[in-house]
Design a protein around this motif. Structure first.
Motif, PDB file in Angstrom:
ATOM      1  N   SER A 158     -13.205  25.120 -18.649  1.00 55.02           N
ATOM      2  CA  SER A 158     -14.245  25.910 -19.305  1.00 55.02           C
ATOM      3  C   SER A 158     -14.146  27.370 -18.885  1.00 55.02           C
ATOM      4  O   SER A 158     -13.575  27.704 -17.838  1.00 55.02           O
ATOM      5  N   VAL A 159     -14.715  28.239 -19.714  1.00 53.90           N
ATOM      6  CA  VAL A 159     -14.763  29.662 -19.376  1.00 53.90           C
ATOM      7  C   VAL A 159     -15.579  29.863 -18.108  1.00 53.90           C
ATOM      8  O   VAL A 159     -15.242  30.687 -17.246  1.00 53.90           O
ATOM      9  N   LEU A 160     -16.655  29.080 -17.971  1.00 46.03           N
ATOM     10  CA  LEU A 160     -17.502  29.208 -16.787  1.00 46.03           C
ATOM     11  C   LEU A 160     -16.736  28.858 -15.518  1.00 46.03           C
ATOM     12  O   LEU A 160     -16.909  29.503 -14.475  1.00 46.03           O
ATOM     13  N   ALA A 161     -15.879  27.843 -15.585  1.00 42.11           N
ATOM     14  CA  ALA A 161     -15.075  27.474 -14.419  1.00 42.11           C
ATOM     15  C   ALA A 161     -14.113  28.596 -14.034  1.00 42.11           C
ATOM     16  O   ALA A 161     -13.916  28.892 -12.847  1.00 42.11           O
ATOM     17  N   LEU A 162     -13.496  29.224 -15.030  1.00 44.45           N
ATOM     18  CA  LEU A 162     -12.596  30.343 -14.754  1.00 44.45           C
ATOM     19  C   LEU A 162     -13.348  31.510 -14.126  1.00 44.45           C
ATOM     20  O   LEU A 162     -12.884  32.125 -13.159  1.00 44.45           O
ATOM     21  N   LEU A 163     -14.528  31.815 -14.657  1.00 42.53           N
ATOM     22  CA  LEU A 163     -15.333  32.906 -14.102  1.00 42.53           C
ATOM     23  C   LEU A 163     -15.809  32.576 -12.696  1.00 42.53           C
ATOM     24  O   LEU A 163     -15.903  33.463 -11.836  1.00 42.53           O
ATOM     25  N   ALA A 164     -16.096  31.303 -12.445  1.00 42.21           N
ATOM     26  CA  ALA A 164     -16.502  30.895 -11.102  1.00 42.21           C
ATOM     27  C   ALA A 164     -15.371  31.131 -10.108  1.00 42.21           C
ATOM     28  O   ALA A 164     -15.593  31.616  -8.987  1.00 42.21           O
ATOM     29  N   ARG A 165     -14.146  30.774 -10.509  1.00 38.79           N
ATOM     30  CA  ARG A 165     -12.992  30.994  -9.626  1.00 38.79           C
ATOM     31  C   ARG A 165     -12.751  32.477  -9.410  1.00 38.79           C
ATOM     32  O   ARG A 165     -12.378  32.916  -8.313  1.00 38.79           O
TER      33      ARG A 165
ATOM     34  N   VAL B 286     -18.985  30.024   0.484  1.00 43.28           N
ATOM     35  CA  VAL B 286     -19.548  30.369  -0.824  1.00 43.28           C
ATOM     36  C   VAL B 286     -20.082  29.097  -1.475  1.00 43.28           C
ATOM     37  O   VAL B 286     -19.311  28.189  -1.802  1.00 43.28           O
ATOM     38  N   HIS B 287     -21.383  29.039  -1.620  1.00 41.56           N
ATOM     39  CA  HIS B 287     -22.030  27.961  -2.360  1.00 41.56           C
ATOM     40  C   HIS B 287     -22.533  28.589  -3.661  1.00 41.56           C
ATOM     41  O   HIS B 287     -23.531  29.315  -3.659  1.00 41.56           O
ATOM     42  N   LEU B 288     -21.806  28.323  -4.732  1.00 41.59           N
ATOM     43  CA  LEU B 288     -22.002  29.056  -5.983  1.00 41.59           C
ATOM     44  C   LEU B 288     -23.036  28.385  -6.876  1.00 41.59           C
ATOM     45  O   LEU B 288     -22.848  27.252  -7.328  1.00 41.59           O
ATOM     46  N   GLY B 289     -24.129  29.087  -7.138  1.00 39.89           N
ATOM     47  CA  GLY B 289     -25.128  28.598  -8.078  1.00 39.89           C
ATOM     48  C   GLY B 289     -24.803  29.059  -9.487  1.00 39.89           C
ATOM     49  O   GLY B 289     -24.194  30.114  -9.677  1.00 39.89           O
ATOM     50  N   PHE B 290     -25.190  28.274 -10.467  1.00 38.26           N
ATOM     51  CA  PHE B 290     -25.012  28.693 -11.859  1.00 38.26           C
ATOM     52  C   PHE B 290     -26.271  28.326 -12.631  1.00 38.26           C
ATOM     53  O   PHE B 290     -26.844  27.251 -12.454  1.00 38.26           O
ATOM     54  N   ALA B 291     -26.717  29.235 -13.470  1.00 39.17           N
ATOM     55  CA  ALA B 291     -27.954  29.027 -14.213  1.00 39.17           C
ATOM     56  C   ALA B 291     -27.742  28.019 -15.329  1.00 39.17           C
ATOM     57  O   ALA B 291     -26.756  28.095 -16.069  1.00 39.17           O
ATOM     58  N   ALA B 292     -28.653  27.049 -15.434  1.00 40.04           N
ATOM     59  CA  ALA B 292     -28.569  26.020 -16.470  1.00 40.04           C
ATOM     60  C   ALA B 292     -29.944  25.853 -17.107  1.00 40.04           C
ATOM     61  O   ALA B 292     -30.940  25.635 -16.412  1.00 40.04           O
ATOM     62  N   GLN B 293     -29.999  25.970 -18.421  1.00 37.21           N
ATOM     63  CA  GLN B 293     -31.252  25.802 -19.139  1.00 37.21           C
ATOM     64  C   GLN B 293     -31.443  24.335 -19.499  1.00 37.21           C
ATOM     65  O   GLN B 293     -30.552  23.704 -20.077  1.00 37.21           O
ATOM     66  N   THR B 294     -32.601  23.772 -19.149  1.00 40.93           N
ATOM     67  CA  THR B 294     -32.905  22.374 -19.444  1.00 40.93           C
ATOM     68  C   THR B 294     -34.259  22.297 -20.131  1.00 40.93           C
ATOM     69  O   THR B 294     -34.965  23.300 -20.276  1.00 40.93           O
ATOM     70  N   GLU B 295     -34.627  21.088 -20.556  1.00 37.56           N
ATOM     71  CA  GLU B 295     -35.930  20.902 -21.195  1.00 37.56           C
ATOM     72  C   GLU B 295     -37.073  21.210 -20.242  1.00 37.56           C
ATOM     73  O   GLU B 295     -38.168  21.548 -20.666  1.00 37.56           O
TER      74      GLU B 295
ATOM     75  N   VAL C 279     -24.580  32.337 -23.613  1.00 31.11           N
ATOM     76  CA  VAL C 279     -24.839  31.140 -24.418  1.00 31.11           C
ATOM     77  C   VAL C 279     -26.084  31.314 -25.275  1.00 31.11           C
ATOM     78  O   VAL C 279     -26.293  30.566 -26.236  1.00 31.11           O
ATOM     79  N   PHE C 280     -26.929  32.299 -24.953  1.00 30.94           N
ATOM     80  CA  PHE C 280     -28.122  32.565 -25.752  1.00 30.94           C
ATOM     81  C   PHE C 280     -27.864  33.603 -26.837  1.00 30.94           C
ATOM     82  O   PHE C 280     -28.796  34.025 -27.523  1.00 30.94           O
ATOM     83  N   GLY C 281     -26.593  34.015 -26.976  1.00 32.43           N
ATOM     84  CA  GLY C 281     -26.240  34.947 -28.037  1.00 32.43           C
ATOM     85  C   GLY C 281     -26.556  36.391 -27.736  1.00 32.43           C
ATOM     86  O   GLY C 281     -26.684  37.202 -28.657  1.00 32.43           O
ATOM     87  N   VAL C 282     -26.667  36.752 -26.447  1.00 32.96           N
ATOM     88  CA  VAL C 282     -26.971  38.135 -26.077  1.00 32.96           C
ATOM     89  C   VAL C 282     -25.784  38.733 -25.344  1.00 32.96           C
ATOM     90  O   VAL C 282     -24.967  38.032 -24.745  1.00 32.96           O
ATOM     91  N   ASP C 283     -25.702  40.068 -25.384  1.00 27.27           N
ATOM     92  CA  ASP C 283     -24.574  40.762 -24.772  1.00 27.27           C
ATOM     93  C   ASP C 283     -24.830  41.136 -23.319  1.00 27.27           C
ATOM     94  O   ASP C 283     -23.921  41.119 -22.491  1.00 27.27           O
ATOM     95  N   GLY C 284     -26.047  41.544 -23.006  1.00 29.22           N
ATOM     96  CA  GLY C 284     -26.318  42.051 -21.662  1.00 29.22           C
ATOM     97  C   GLY C 284     -27.682  41.653 -21.156  1.00 29.22           C
ATOM     98  O   GLY C 284     -28.551  41.192 -21.904  1.00 29.22           O
ATOM     99  N   SER C 285     -27.876  41.824 -19.838  1.00 26.75           N
ATOM    100  CA  SER C 285     -29.142  41.480 -19.208  1.00 26.75           C
ATOM    101  C   SER C 285     -29.177  42.111 -17.833  1.00 26.75           C
ATOM    102  O   SER C 285     -28.137  42.474 -17.272  1.00 26.75           O
TER     103      SER C 285
ATOM    104  N   GLY D  41     -22.200  38.104 -20.580  1.00 23.99           N
ATOM    105  CA  GLY D  41     -22.701  38.079 -21.949  1.00 23.99           C
ATOM    106  C   GLY D  41     -21.787  37.264 -22.862  1.00 23.99           C
ATOM    107  O   GLY D  41     -20.805  36.661 -22.424  1.00 23.99           O
ATOM    108  N   ARG D  42     -22.106  37.277 -24.142  1.00 26.58           N
ATOM    109  CA  ARG D  42     -21.295  36.523 -25.099  1.00 26.58           C
ATOM    110  C   ARG D  42     -19.931  37.181 -25.274  1.00 26.58           C
ATOM    111  O   ARG D  42     -19.780  38.401 -25.119  1.00 26.58           O
ATOM    112  N   ILE D  43     -18.934  36.385 -25.572  1.00 26.28           N
ATOM    113  CA  ILE D  43     -17.578  36.883 -25.843  1.00 26.28           C
ATOM    114  C   ILE D  43     -17.400  36.921 -27.352  1.00 26.28           C
ATOM    115  O   ILE D  43     -17.392  35.871 -28.012  1.00 26.28           O
ATOM    116  N   VAL D  44     -17.289  38.129 -27.913  1.00 28.07           N
ATOM    117  CA  VAL D  44     -17.255  38.281 -29.376  1.00 28.07           C
ATOM    118  C   VAL D  44     -16.150  39.257 -29.783  1.00 28.07           C
ATOM    119  O   VAL D  44     -15.781  40.146 -29.007  1.00 28.07           O
ATOM    120  N   PRO D  45     -15.610  39.090 -30.998  1.00 28.92           N
ATOM    121  CA  PRO D  45     -14.594  40.041 -31.480  1.00 28.92           C
ATOM    122  C   PRO D  45     -15.216  41.420 -31.710  1.00 28.92           C
ATOM    123  O   PRO D  45     -16.263  41.545 -32.356  1.00 28.92           O
TER     124      PRO D  45
END
Length: 472
Positions: free
Chosen positions: A298-305, A334-343, A395-401, A416-420
């Protein structure tokens, strides 16, 4: 004759002092096995299935779904030594004609009827065996009683101790309250529980109901002392809109983010990066995986590395601040946290020892934790101990935060999102896959030069993945 064992809400760790009953997994009269989950509770950190250390027949449950119980409050009683449902039972008190004068025994090693685990997965060793008398009093008395008399196992049953005189609101009539914490809170503020409408199942009065009633009473008292024109406007504003209690996961997130804003002087820098080569490298990795059943990178795994490689170069950002000692603590792991949206809201699972994992290992752990998060089964251990957070808000369709740092960490990388987009590549205008990267950091642990160096290295690895080969 079977013995009746009382199982109390165990310490769930991480300083948690209470939990809300979400769903009972057993009914009175059910036969349970040792370490079988009997109730699902929600803490400020996670949903947890609580296993019972006894095997036998459930004779009573304490607490309805939606009720909040403090650690140490009774959850249920189990008749050990009999696999037949207990008859003649009073559901409210948990007493029965077949278990009069029974004793309560805490889990002890060597007892075939108890596991010795306070909570499987967080387990503690069994304490020394102790036997205490159980007073067959009313439900409220049994749930709030803290005084028990000790007696040896061979001693004959003694007459039950008379329950203490109930509080004033209990004398005047029954109220839909189970939690002793709720009753105590109401008594401390002189609140008549008969006047409180419960929001729980079947009108059960929860702590949030009592807290809301106390707040309204205090506001009304202040309004009564103010000029007549002011209370009218204030009352109208209080009644407008829907009120949602900040509790459970949402409340824990609110507290943590508010603390982060209070304590951490954060700053943010960002950069746009051409991710075309990174996406091509990912496609090549997945193609080289062989079978279609092989896990995809996944892209997230590559970014984590990439993050772990960057933190090796800029360890200042893998730190925390000891405010009392006024010291920066640089962390070796390094204990890497990643944000995950759930119900149930935003959670941050943690990949342990991410610095020692390759892309496949990091990706597999991210996938596992994400699936557990979606089912609401993350444990407090899965959600704590992070040293750096990766936040993929693309993943929410935004470029920056400009995200808020996950206290007590020192930094967070946002993606942010990866777009052409049109991009100048090798001196010519071309359409490339572009991503915006942002770094929010604690300005106490480093200055802008360090933060900029970290972010630039991450961007270089995104644009030219071969740069990572120097650190592998």
């Amino acid at each position: 004759m079977p013995q009746v064992f009382e199982f109390r809400l165990p310490d769930l760790g991480e300083g948690l002092t209470e939990a809300e009953i979400v769903r009972w997994l057993v009914e009175v009269g059910d036969v349970v096995a040792i370490d079988q989950p009997v109730v699902e509770v929600e803490t400020a950190k996670a949903m947890v299935e609580v296993p019972c250390p006894y095997g036998g027949v459930v004779t009573a449950r304490f607490g309805e779904e939606g009720a909040e119980l403090p650690v140490g409050a009774p959850l249920l009683t189990v008749a050990v030594g009999s696999q037949e449902p207990v008859t003649g039972q009073d559901p409210a008190s948990g007493s029965s004609s077949g278990s009069r004068g029974a004793t309560e025994t805490e889990p002890a090693s060597g007892n075939d009827s108890a596991s010795g685990n306070v909570l499987v997965g967080y387990g503690t060793g069994a304490p020394a065996a102790r036997r205490r008398r159980v007073r067959p009093a009313s439900f409220s008395a049994a749930a709030t009683s803290t005084a028990t008399a000790t007696a040896p196992a061979s001693a004959p049953a003694k007459a039950p101790v008379e329950p203490p005189v109930p509080a004033a609101e209990e004398v005047r009539g029954p109220v839909a309250v189970i939690s002793p914490l709720v009753r105590k809170l109401a008594r401390q503020h002189g609140l008549d529980l008969r006047l409180v409408a419960g929001s729980g199942r079947d009108g059960l009065i929860l702590r949030t109901d009592v807290e809301s009633a106390i707040k309204v009473a205090e506001e009304e008292q202040v309004a009564a002392e103010a000029p007549a024109s002011r209370p009218a406007a204030g009352s109208a504003s209080r009644q407008a809109g829907e009120r949602i209690a900040l509790r459970g996961v949402r409340g824990a997130v609110a507290d943590k983010l508010a603390r982060s804003r209070r304590e951490i002087p954060d700053a943010t820098c960002w950069v746009d990066a051409d991710a075309t080569e990174l996406m091509a490298a990912r496609a090549a990795m997945n193609k080289a995986g062989g079978s279609a059943a092989a896990p995809k990178v996944s892209v997230l795994a590559l970014l984590a590395r990439i993050c772990t490689a960057a933190l090796a170069r800029f360890p200042e950002l893998n730190s925390t601040v000891d405010t009392e000692a006024r010291e920066i603590v640089r962390l070796s792991e390094v204990h890497l946290g990643f944000a995950a949206q759930t119900e149930r809201g935003l959670v941050v699972p943690v990949v342990r020892n991410a610095h020692s994992r390759n892309v496949e290992s990091v990706g597999a752990e991210i996938s596992r934790l994400t699936e557990v998060a979606r089912t609401g089964k993350l444990t407090p251990a899965d959600l704590t101990g992070g040293t750096f957070t990766l936040n993929n808000y693309g993943v929410f369709g935004v470029d920056g935060s400009t995200p808020i740092i996950n206290h007590p960490e020192a930094a967070m990388l946002g993606v942010g999102r990866i777009v052409p987009k049109p991009w100048v590549h090798q001196g010519e205008l071309a359409v490339r896959q572009v991503v915006q990267l942002s770094l929010t950091f604690d300005h106490r642990v480093c200055d802008g030069g360090t933060a900029g160096g970290f972010l630039r290295y991450v961007a270089d690895c995104v644009e030219q993945p071969a740069v990572l080969l120097r650190t592998l």
